[in-house]
Design an enzyme around this catalytic site. Structure first.
Site, mmCIF file in Angstrom:
data_model
loop_
_atom_site.group_PDB
_atom_site.id
_atom_site.type_symbol
_atom_site.label_atom_id
_atom_site.label_comp_id
_atom_site.label_asym_id
_atom_site.label_seq_id
_atom_site.Cartn_x
_atom_site.Cartn_y
_atom_site.Cartn_z
ATOM 1 N N ASN A 154 0.871 -1.168 0.000
ATOM 2 C CA ASN A 154 0.000 0.000 0.000
ATOM 3 C C ASN A 154 0.909 1.219 0.000
ATOM 4 O OD1 ASN A 154 -1.797 2.039 0.404
ATOM 5 N ND2 ASN A 154 -2.422 1.421 2.463
ATOM 6 N N TRP A 155 1.038 1.827 -1.173
ATOM 7 C CA TRP A 155 1.978 2.958 -1.279
ATOM 8 C C TRP A 155 1.430 4.234 -0.665
ATOM 9 C CZ3 TRP A 155 3.803 2.401 -7.111
ATOM 10 C CH2 TRP A 155 4.701 1.328 -7.197
ATOM 11 N N LYS A 156 0.137 4.247 -0.359
ATOM 12 C CA LYS A 156 -0.494 5.466 0.182
ATOM 13 C C LYS A 156 -0.210 6.629 -0.780
ATOM 14 C CE LYS A 156 -0.177 3.365 4.679
ATOM 15 N NZ LYS A 156 -0.102 3.505 6.128
ATOM 16 N N HIS B 289 -9.601 1.571 4.921
ATOM 17 C CA HIS B 289 -8.299 1.722 5.589
ATOM 18 C C HIS B 289 -8.452 2.712 6.742
ATOM 19 C CE1 HIS B 289 -4.146 2.816 6.347
ATOM 20 N NE2 HIS B 289 -3.828 1.669 5.787
ATOM 21 N N GLU C 275 -6.741 5.097 7.680
ATOM 22 C CA GLU C 275 -6.528 6.514 7.313
ATOM 23 C C GLU C 275 -7.774 7.091 6.656
ATOM 24 O OE1 GLU C 275 -2.862 5.715 5.281
ATOM 25 O OE2 GLU C 275 -1.969 5.252 7.230
ATOM 26 N N GLU D 14 -5.580 -4.380 10.791
ATOM 27 C CA GLU D 14 -4.575 -3.324 10.923
ATOM 28 C C GLU D 14 -4.851 -2.520 12.196
ATOM 29 O OE1 GLU D 14 -2.448 -2.343 6.994
ATOM 30 O OE2 GLU D 14 -4.076 -0.936 7.272
ATOM 31 N N GLY E 157 2.494 2.729 10.765
ATOM 32 C CA GLY E 157 3.485 3.793 10.591
ATOM 33 C C GLY E 157 4.206 4.169 11.867
ATOM 34 N N SER F 104 3.372 -1.725 10.529
ATOM 35 C CA SER F 104 4.813 -1.810 10.777
ATOM 36 C C SER F 104 5.401 -3.173 10.428
ATOM 37 C CB SER F 104 5.138 -1.423 12.232
ATOM 38 O OG SER F 104 4.736 -0.084 12.474
ATOM 39 N N GLY G 14 5.104 1.456 4.791
ATOM 40 C CA GLY G 14 6.462 1.994 4.657
ATOM 41 C C GLY G 14 7.460 1.049 4.000
HETATM 42 P P1 13P Z 1 3.018 0.685 7.736
HETATM 43 O O1 13P Z 1 3.500 -0.609 7.170
HETATM 44 O O2 13P Z 1 3.787 1.870 7.217
HETATM 45 O O3 13P Z 1 2.905 0.646 9.219
HETATM 46 O O4 13P Z 1 1.528 0.896 7.170
HETATM 47 C C1 13P Z 1 0.626 -0.125 7.305
HETATM 48 C C2 13P Z 1 -0.569 0.183 6.499
HETATM 49 O O5 13P Z 1 -1.329 1.082 6.796
HETATM 50 C C3 13P Z 1 -0.802 -0.631 5.298
HETATM 51 O O6 13P Z 1 -2.067 -0.414 4.791
#
Ligand code: 13P
Length: 255
Positions: free
Chosen positions: A8-10, A94, A96, A166, A172, A212, A234
């Site tokens: 997931n590159w966001k 998600h 976010e 998640e 993150g 993470s 990440g």
């Molecule tokens: P991280 O791997 O950066 O913690 O993010 C997880 C995430 O939100 C994947 O969708």
């Protein structure tokens, strides 16, 4: 059933950066036989990534979508638009989206139904906040999110649903869940999902862990019997790192 290792590159990567990533990851894809690898770029890079992945076993996903087919929804993207770009999976709900953009369970449910009816495979994200965890409310929160999304769902093929656990506090932060907690949460998710999905679909259901995930800890999660994949933020941004992570996941499940 192969575990699904998803990037997931966001809100990262221009088209040029996405293309460079694909060139690099394709050099490693021959080694990914034990896992299904998925890349979810931002909308603007979907078409370019589809082209860059042609003839590859690596799959393409989107990070979000709207539920309507078309209309006056400025800034939104319809399921058919994703299909046209060759998208197979779509991340929905998600944390976010829930916490920064205010998406609620009823909106996510509409999106889930729309994804299934358009032949997209949804990755439904669920997870508790730090506060909820401290109040020992993890199971209640997961149950509420799952029930709201899955109850009465009859469009498409529910068997194509992937659920990502998640925990919000692990995203993150560099503070991944301890494997035993992830395993318990995934077991609970499976138990709740079984109220709504037929047995056959339950057999095909994959539950990912996200939060993470790194090259160093992926093997611990993949060794858990209740977890069948990872949603990686990440650690998915550099092709070499993500490639090593996918490889480590494959080795862990084949062990
Ligand atoms: P991280 O791997 O950066 O913690 O993010 C997880 C995430 O939100 C994947 O969708």
């Amino acid at each position: 059933m192969k575990p699904l290792i998803a990037a997931n590159w966001k809100m990262h990567k221009t088209v040029a950066e996405a293309e460079a990533f694909c060139r690099q990851i394709r050099q490693m894809e021959g080694q990914f036989s034990g896992v299904e690898v998925l890349i979810c770029p931002p909308y603007t890079a979907l078409a370019a990534v589809q082209k860059a992945l042609q003839g590859s076993t690596i799959k393409l996903g989107a990070q979000n979508m709207f539920w309507a087919e078309r209309g006056a929804f400025t800034g939104e993207i319809a399921p058919s638009m994703l299909r046209e770009c060759g998208v197979e999976y779509v991340i929905l709900g998600h944390s976010e989206r829930r916490h920064i953009f205010g998406e609620d369970d009823s909106l996510i449910r509409k999106k889930l139904a729309a994804a299934l009816s358009h032949g997209l495979k949804p990755i439904l994200c669920v997870g508790e906040t730090e506060e909820e965890r401290e109040e020992a409310a993890t199971e209640r929160v997961l149950e509420q999110q799952l029930c709201a999304a899955l109850e009465g769902l009859d469009q498409g093929k529910p068997g194509e649903i992937v659920i990502a656990y998640e925990p919000v506090w692990a995203i993150g932060t560099g503070k991944a869940a301890v494997p035993a907690d992830a395993e318990n949460a995934a077991a609970w998710i499976r138990q709740v999902a079984a109220r709504y999905l037929p047995e056959e679909d339950m057999k095909a259901l994959r539950i990912q862990y996200g939060g993470s995930v790194t090259v160093d800890n992926i093997a611990e999660f993949m060794a858990l019997p209740t977890i069948q994949g990872a949603l990686v933020g990440g650690a998915s941004l550099e092709a070499a790192t993500f490639g090593r992570l996918a490889l480590a996941a494959g080795e862990a499940v084949n062990r």
